[in-house]
Design a protein around this motif. Structure first.
Motif, PDB file in Angstrom:
ATOM      1  N   SER A   1       0.841  -1.190   0.000  1.00 11.82           N
ATOM      2  CA  SER A   1       0.000   0.000   0.000  1.00 11.82           C
ATOM      3  C   SER A   1       0.877   1.242   0.000  1.00 11.82           C
ATOM      4  O   SER A   1       2.087   1.160   0.231  1.00 11.82           O
ATOM      5  N   ILE A   2       0.240   2.381  -0.279  1.00 17.04           N
ATOM      6  CA  ILE A   2       0.927   3.671  -0.254  1.00 17.04           C
ATOM      7  C   ILE A   2       0.070   4.606   0.584  1.00 17.04           C
ATOM      8  O   ILE A   2      -1.133   4.743   0.342  1.00 17.04           O
ATOM      9  N   GLU A   3       0.713   5.227   1.567  1.00 23.20           N
ATOM     10  CA  GLU A   3      -0.009   6.117   2.462  1.00 23.20           C
ATOM     11  C   GLU A   3       0.911   7.254   2.877  1.00 23.20           C
ATOM     12  O   GLU A   3       2.045   7.022   3.305  1.00 23.20           O
ATOM     13  N   ASP A   4       0.417   8.482   2.736  1.00 28.55           N
ATOM     14  CA  ASP A   4       1.179   9.671   3.138  1.00 28.55           C
ATOM     15  C   ASP A   4       2.578   9.689   2.524  1.00 28.55           C
ATOM     16  O   ASP A   4       3.571   9.913   3.215  1.00 28.55           O
ATOM     17  N   ASN A   5       2.659   9.414   1.220  1.00 28.13           N
ATOM     18  CA  ASN A   5       3.922   9.406   0.493  1.00 28.13           C
ATOM     19  C   ASN A   5       4.957   8.463   1.110  1.00 28.13           C
ATOM     20  O   ASN A   5       6.152   8.736   1.124  1.00 28.13           O
ATOM     21  N   THR A   6       4.462   7.343   1.593  1.00 23.98           N
ATOM     22  CA  THR A   6       5.311   6.274   2.096  1.00 23.98           C
ATOM     23  C   THR A   6       4.812   4.968   1.488  1.00 23.98           C
ATOM     24  O   THR A   6       3.623   4.660   1.553  1.00 23.98           O
ATOM     25  N   ALA A   7       5.730   4.213   0.896  1.00 22.05           N
ATOM     26  CA  ALA A   7       5.374   2.902   0.347  1.00 22.05           C
ATOM     27  C   ALA A   7       5.508   1.873   1.459  1.00 22.05           C
ATOM     28  O   ALA A   7       6.559   1.771   2.099  1.00 22.05           O
ATOM     29  N   ASN A   8       4.435   1.148   1.706  1.00 21.11           N
ATOM     30  CA  ASN A   8       4.433   0.082   2.708  1.00 21.11           C
ATOM     31  C   ASN A   8       4.689  -1.224   1.973  1.00 21.11           C
ATOM     32  O   ASN A   8       3.906  -1.628   1.118  1.00 21.11           O
ATOM     33  N   LEU A   9       5.790  -1.873   2.317  1.00 22.58           N
ATOM     34  CA  LEU A   9       6.195  -3.102   1.653  1.00 22.58           C
ATOM     35  C   LEU A   9       5.886  -4.295   2.538  1.00 22.58           C
ATOM     36  O   LEU A   9       5.722  -4.164   3.758  1.00 22.58           O
ATOM     37  N   ARG A  10       5.865  -5.466   1.930  1.00 23.31           N
ATOM     38  CA  ARG A  10       5.619  -6.657   2.728  1.00 23.31           C
ATOM     39  C   ARG A  10       6.758  -6.840   3.734  1.00 23.31           C
ATOM     40  O   ARG A  10       7.872  -6.371   3.526  1.00 23.31           O
ATOM     41  N   GLY A  11       6.426  -7.461   4.822  1.00 25.54           N
ATOM     42  CA  GLY A  11       7.415  -7.658   5.871  1.00 25.54           C
ATOM     43  C   GLY A  11       7.542  -6.472   6.809  1.00 25.54           C
ATOM     44  O   GLY A  11       8.448  -6.417   7.628  1.00 25.54           O
ATOM     45  N   GLY A  12       6.649  -5.489   6.679  1.00 26.07           N
ATOM     46  CA  GLY A  12       6.680  -4.339   7.573  1.00 26.07           C
ATOM     47  C   GLY A  12       7.733  -3.304   7.256  1.00 26.07           C
ATOM     48  O   GLY A  12       8.102  -2.515   8.118  1.00 26.07           O
ATOM     49  N   HIS A  13       8.217  -3.281   6.027  1.00 27.25           N
ATOM     50  CA  HIS A  13       9.209  -2.287   5.616  1.00 27.25           C
ATOM     51  C   HIS A  13       8.504  -1.063   5.044  1.00 27.25           C
ATOM     52  O   HIS A  13       7.479  -1.179   4.379  1.00 27.25           O
ATOM     53  N   TYR A  14       9.075   0.104   5.300  1.00 27.08           N
ATOM     54  CA  TYR A  14       8.525   1.371   4.815  1.00 27.08           C
ATOM     55  C   TYR A  14       9.608   2.149   4.087  1.00 27.08           C
ATOM     56  O   TYR A  14      10.737   2.223   4.552  1.00 27.08           O
ATOM     57  N   VAL A  15       9.236   2.713   2.939  1.00 27.15           N
ATOM     58  CA  VAL A  15      10.172   3.509   2.141  1.00 27.15           C
ATOM     59  C   VAL A  15       9.517   4.854   1.824  1.00 27.15           C
ATOM     60  O   VAL A  15       8.411   4.883   1.283  1.00 27.15           O
ATOM     61  N   PRO A  16      10.188   5.965   2.152  1.00 25.00           N
ATOM     62  CA  PRO A  16       9.609   7.276   1.852  1.00 25.00           C
ATOM     63  C   PRO A  16       9.666   7.571   0.355  1.00 25.00           C
ATOM     64  O   PRO A  16      10.561   7.107  -0.346  1.00 25.00           O
TER      65      PRO A  16
ATOM     66  N   LYS B   1       9.484  14.198  -2.552  1.00 27.96           N
ATOM     67  CA  LYS B   1       8.630  15.120  -3.320  1.00 27.96           C
ATOM     68  C   LYS B   1       9.038  15.210  -4.782  1.00 27.96           C
ATOM     69  O   LYS B   1       8.201  15.212  -5.665  1.00 27.96           O
ATOM     70  N   SER B   2      10.321  15.275  -5.061  1.00 29.48           N
ATOM     71  CA  SER B   2      10.767  15.437  -6.445  1.00 29.48           C
ATOM     72  C   SER B   2      10.612  14.156  -7.262  1.00 29.48           C
ATOM     73  O   SER B   2      10.725  14.183  -8.484  1.00 29.48           O
ATOM     74  N   TYR B   3      10.334  13.028  -6.609  1.00 27.78           N
ATOM     75  CA  TYR B   3      10.179  11.750  -7.306  1.00 27.78           C
ATOM     76  C   TYR B   3       8.724  11.310  -7.403  1.00 27.78           C
ATOM     77  O   TYR B   3       8.421  10.315  -8.056  1.00 27.78           O
ATOM     78  N   GLN B   4       7.808  12.025  -6.748  1.00 30.53           N
ATOM     79  CA  GLN B   4       6.422  11.583  -6.668  1.00 30.53           C
ATOM     80  C   GLN B   4       5.737  11.473  -8.030  1.00 30.53           C
ATOM     81  O   GLN B   4       5.093  10.464  -8.310  1.00 30.53           O
ATOM     82  N   ASP B   5       5.858  12.487  -8.869  1.00 29.46           N
ATOM     83  CA  ASP B   5       5.179  12.452 -10.169  1.00 29.46           C
ATOM     84  C   ASP B   5       5.620  11.250 -10.995  1.00 29.46           C
ATOM     85  O   ASP B   5       4.787  10.512 -11.531  1.00 29.46           O
ATOM     86  N   GLY B   6       6.916  11.051 -11.113  1.00 28.28           N
ATOM     87  CA  GLY B   6       7.431   9.917 -11.884  1.00 28.28           C
ATOM     88  C   GLY B   6       7.032   8.582 -11.296  1.00 28.28           C
ATOM     89  O   GLY B   6       6.711   7.637 -12.021  1.00 28.28           O
ATOM     90  N   PHE B   7       7.011   8.505  -9.973  1.00 23.62           N
ATOM     91  CA  PHE B   7       6.632   7.266  -9.301  1.00 23.62           C
ATOM     92  C   PHE B   7       5.177   6.920  -9.577  1.00 23.62           C
ATOM     93  O   PHE B   7       4.861   5.797  -9.978  1.00 23.62           O
ATOM     94  N   TYR B   8       4.274   7.871  -9.390  1.00 16.64           N
ATOM     95  CA  TYR B   8       2.855   7.588  -9.592  1.00 16.64           C
ATOM     96  C   TYR B   8       2.538   7.319 -11.065  1.00 16.64           C
ATOM     97  O   TYR B   8       1.690   6.482 -11.369  1.00 16.64           O
ATOM     98  N   LYS B   9       3.230   7.973 -11.979  1.00 16.88           N
ATOM     99  CA  LYS B   9       3.050   7.676 -13.404  1.00 16.88           C
ATOM    100  C   LYS B   9       3.508   6.261 -13.729  1.00 16.88           C
ATOM    101  O   LYS B   9       2.883   5.552 -14.515  1.00 16.88           O
ATOM    102  N   SER B  10       4.620   5.845 -13.136  1.00 21.00           N
ATOM    103  CA  SER B  10       5.122   4.496 -13.414  1.00 21.00           C
ATOM    104  C   SER B  10       4.193   3.429 -12.838  1.00 21.00           C
ATOM    105  O   SER B  10       4.057   2.352 -13.398  1.00 21.00           O
ATOM    106  N   LEU B  11       3.516   3.726 -11.728  1.00 16.49           N
ATOM    107  CA  LEU B  11       2.561   2.769 -11.173  1.00 16.49           C
ATOM    108  C   LEU B  11       1.368   2.577 -12.091  1.00 16.49           C
ATOM    109  O   LEU B  11       0.813   1.486 -12.176  1.00 16.49           O
ATOM    110  N   GLN B  12       0.971   3.616 -12.799  1.00 18.78           N
ATOM    111  CA  GLN B  12      -0.156   3.505 -13.712  1.00 18.78           C
ATOM    112  C   GLN B  12       0.179   2.610 -14.900  1.00 18.78           C
ATOM    113  O   GLN B  12      -0.691   1.977 -15.468  1.00 18.78           O
TER     114      GLN B  12
END
Length: 100
Positions: free
Chosen positions: A69-84, A87-98
């Protein structure tokens, strides 16, 4: 990849994320953490043939296959890992998810 003084085979499909540590990177899987002498930029170039890896922060590469899941600009990964997600990467990240 060379970890400490030995060569270790790392299956990149198992990699959750990669974190920069100055001239080293921390490669994190479900079961292990590997500290490798290379830069994040060099590893990003090497992983460019793997479409699931994307830069999401100045200090992080993320394998999108392991996002739960993704919440508050943090990617929640399996195993309880979180990756921030920087801001400068958000647009490219969300476009790549689409595209996935």
């Amino acid at each position: 990849m060379k970890v400490n003084s030995r060569m270790v085979r790392i299956n990149f499909d198992d990699v959750l994320y990669v974190e920069a540590l100055s001239d080293y990177v921390n490669i994190v899987t479900d079961k292990h953490k590997y500290i490798v002498y290379t830069t994040l930029k060099a590893l990003e170039t090497r992983l460019s043939t793997f479409p699931n890896f994307i830069r999401v922060h100045r200090s992080y590469l993320l394998n999108t296959q392991h996002i739960e899941s993704i919440e508050d600009n943090t990617a929640n990964l399996r195993g309880g890992h979180y990756v921030p997600i920087g801001k400068s990467y958000q647009d490219g990240f969300y476009k790549s998810l689409q595209r996935i």
